[in-house]
Motif scaffolding. Structure first.
Motif, PDB file in Angstrom:
ATOM      1  N   ILE A  85       0.815  -0.576   0.202  1.00  0.00           N
ATOM      2  CA  ILE A  85      -0.071   0.236   0.087  1.00  0.00           C
ATOM      3  C   ILE A  85       0.624   0.991   0.240  1.00  0.00           C
ATOM      4  N   GLY A  86       0.456   2.259  -0.696  1.00  0.00           N
ATOM      5  CA  GLY A  86       1.171   3.364  -0.912  1.00  0.00           C
ATOM      6  C   GLY A  86       0.577   4.985   0.429  1.00  0.00           C
ATOM      7  N   LEU A  87       1.361   5.253   1.287  1.00  0.00           N
ATOM      8  CA  LEU A  87       0.891   6.241   1.535  1.00  0.00           C
ATOM      9  C   LEU A  87       1.890   7.672   1.392  1.00  0.00           C
ATOM     10  N   SER A  88       1.316   8.744   1.475  1.00  0.00           N
ATOM     11  CA  SER A  88       1.625   9.695   1.221  1.00  0.00           C
ATOM     12  C   SER A  88       1.108  11.144   2.284  1.00  0.00           C
ATOM     13  N   GLY A  89       1.723  11.714   2.426  1.00  0.00           N
ATOM     14  CA  GLY A  89       1.252  12.919   3.115  1.00  0.00           C
ATOM     15  C   GLY A  89       3.161  13.342   4.061  1.00  0.00           C
ATOM     16  N   LYS A  90       2.572  13.915   5.145  1.00  0.00           N
ATOM     17  CA  LYS A  90       3.626  14.886   6.434  1.00  0.00           C
ATOM     18  C   LYS A  90       4.612  13.413   6.922  1.00  0.00           C
ATOM     19  N   LYS A  91       6.116  13.823   7.011  1.00  0.00           N
ATOM     20  CA  LYS A  91       7.544  12.637   6.191  1.00  0.00           C
ATOM     21  C   LYS A  91       6.828  12.469   8.272  1.00  0.00           C
ATOM     22  N   ASP A  92       6.594  13.666   9.218  1.00  0.00           N
ATOM     23  CA  ASP A  92       6.589  12.499  10.860  1.00  0.00           C
ATOM     24  C   ASP A  92       6.152  11.875  10.398  1.00  0.00           C
TER      25      ASP A  92
END
Lengths: 126, 306
Positions: free
Chosen positions: B221-228
């Motif tokens: 699965i791919g997740l994207s957003g704020k690094k922390d």
């Protein structure tokens, strides 16, 4: 229907949803036989095992029932089951996305309600 | 019934391991896609199964027999690739006639219909055909032989998009009419994945994954957003791919063993969740580094400034 193969939704789920829509639109009635896995494979150019998986989702959800050696048939209460499932899953997911986006944009609940009402009014007006 | 059984199949060329202990089984009447990067060992493996190469070590059984120099395997199997050597003195029609004498299930009606459809002319010679026409003729041989084990190694080399499309369609239709075990290797997973039941991913001479294509789609699965935020969610997960988007954002591909509840929470925490296409996933899984080609440049940059 043309299958969407960009990976957003598994093919077998698309097959199941397509059959559901066919049942809802009245192409198949209660106790009528639906396409076999081989017919679906031929129609959509997919592996018959994938098509079987789509049929099995519907059988697991009691939308279809199996007759040994004869194939899959539409259950009596298929329509209600499909409507119920779509409300509980598909609609719920759409509402979740809506609420999330509203939050990101700092849009209040009232504003969202108004937007929904506006869309409905526009449709009814036309 | 198992058509192919391979235990620790190994092939060594000089000091290089082309295959380094390949273990898998293939059930009868399934279409399996053989996927891997250039040099992963796909062709070597297929040629050993076909009995054209001999394994250095390991146990390989096809129809429960050792495939090398085996007449049962030769009669029940056809191996198609772009390096097929066919008799130079026979024209295309004569090659088809000879194939009919050898293969028990040969379907001459199918062969002739395909021959006409793809506008091949009977008096031509194989060596004079263009790359794409050669592949087309080889494909006709492979399908018309109706062998219980049919192996296509990169069958679409040189074919234009239209012929490739026709080939996949005719392969599926013929499989539906006469189910048989098919191995199909290709670099274009996105073109063939809908036709496949299983997928066998080869990496560095070993089996990396062997599973139904449908499961592969949900495997990662791919997740994207704020690094922390992302790092918080994936700190205990295996990360297959990682890409920075600007300064604070990150896209990662991880193994999908999240529960439905967790996935809901991930979405609610403001991250975007994406399905990962099979071909992208296979590319990430067979990459040597997590960042892919970008790492080559990032490394150069950090060397320069350090």
């Amino acid at each position: 229907m043309i299958l969407n193969t960009d990976g957003t939704k598994p093919i077998y789920v698309q097959i199941a949803e397509w059959l559901e829509t066919e049942i809802l639109s009245g192409s198949f009635n209660s106790d009528q036989k639906v396409y076999s896995q081989y017919q679906l494979a031929e129609i959509f150019n997919i592996n018959p095992a994938t098509a079987a998986k789509g049929l099995n989702i519907l059988a697991d959800g009691d939308v279809l029932y199996k007759k040994r050696g004869l194939g899959m048939f539409v259950s009596n209460d298929a329509r209600e089951r499909i409507l119920n499932k779509r409300k509980k899953h598909t609609l719920k997911k759409l509402v979740q996305d809506l609420v999330l986006e509203a939050e990101r944009l700092n849009v209040s609940e009232e504003e969202v309600f108004d937007m929904i009402k506006n869309v409905k009014r526009n449709w009814e007006g036309t | 019934m198992k058509v192919i059984e391979s235990k620790e199949m190994t092939k060594v060329y000089g000091k290089t391991y082309a295959l380094n202990g390949i273990t898998f089984e293939i059930e009868e009447n399934k279409i399996t896609g053989i996927i891997g990067r250039n040099g992963a060992g796909k062709t070597t493996m297929l040629k050993i199964i076909a009995g054209l190469f001999k394994e250095t070590s390991g146990e390989v059984r096809v129809f429960s027999e050792k495939p090398f120099n085996n007449l049962t395997v030769s009669a029940n199997m056809i191996f198609i690739d772009d390096g097929m050597i066919l008799p130079a003195s026979l024209n295309l029609k004569e090659i088809l006639d000879e194939a009919e004498r050898f293969y028990e299930n040969w379907d001459s009606s199918l062969a002739n219909r395909l021959f006409d459809y793809f506008s091949l002319s009977p008096n031509q010679y194989h060596s004079n055909l263009s790359k794409g026409m050669k592949s087309t003729f080889n494909m006709i041989l492979g399908l018309s032989a109706k062998c219980p084990l049919t192996i296509f190694d990169e069958p679409t080399t040189g074919m234009d998009a239209g012929v490739r499309h026709d080939f996949y369609r005719v392969m599926l239709k013929d499989y539906l009419a006469y189910p048989r075990t098919i191995l199909l290797s290709s670099h274009h997973l996105e073109e063939i994945e809908d036709l496949l039941e299983d997928i066998l991913l080869i990496k560095d001479g070993r089996v990396h994954l062997h599973l139904p294509v449908a499961d592969l789609k949900e495997w990662a699965i791919g997740l994207s957003g704020k690094k922390d935020l992302i790092n918080e969610w994936v700190k205990t997960k295996k990360v297959f791919h990682e890409k920075s988007i600007g300064h604070n954002n990150l896209y990662v591909v991880v193994k999908n063993d999240f529960t439905i509840r967790e996935l809901e929470n991930i979405t609610l925490s403001g991250l975007d969740v994406f399905p990962v296409s099979s071909s992208d996933l296979c590319m990430y899984l067979t990459q040597k580094t997590k960042g892919g080609i970008d790492d080559v440049y990032n490394k150069a940059k950090s060397d320069k400034y350090s």
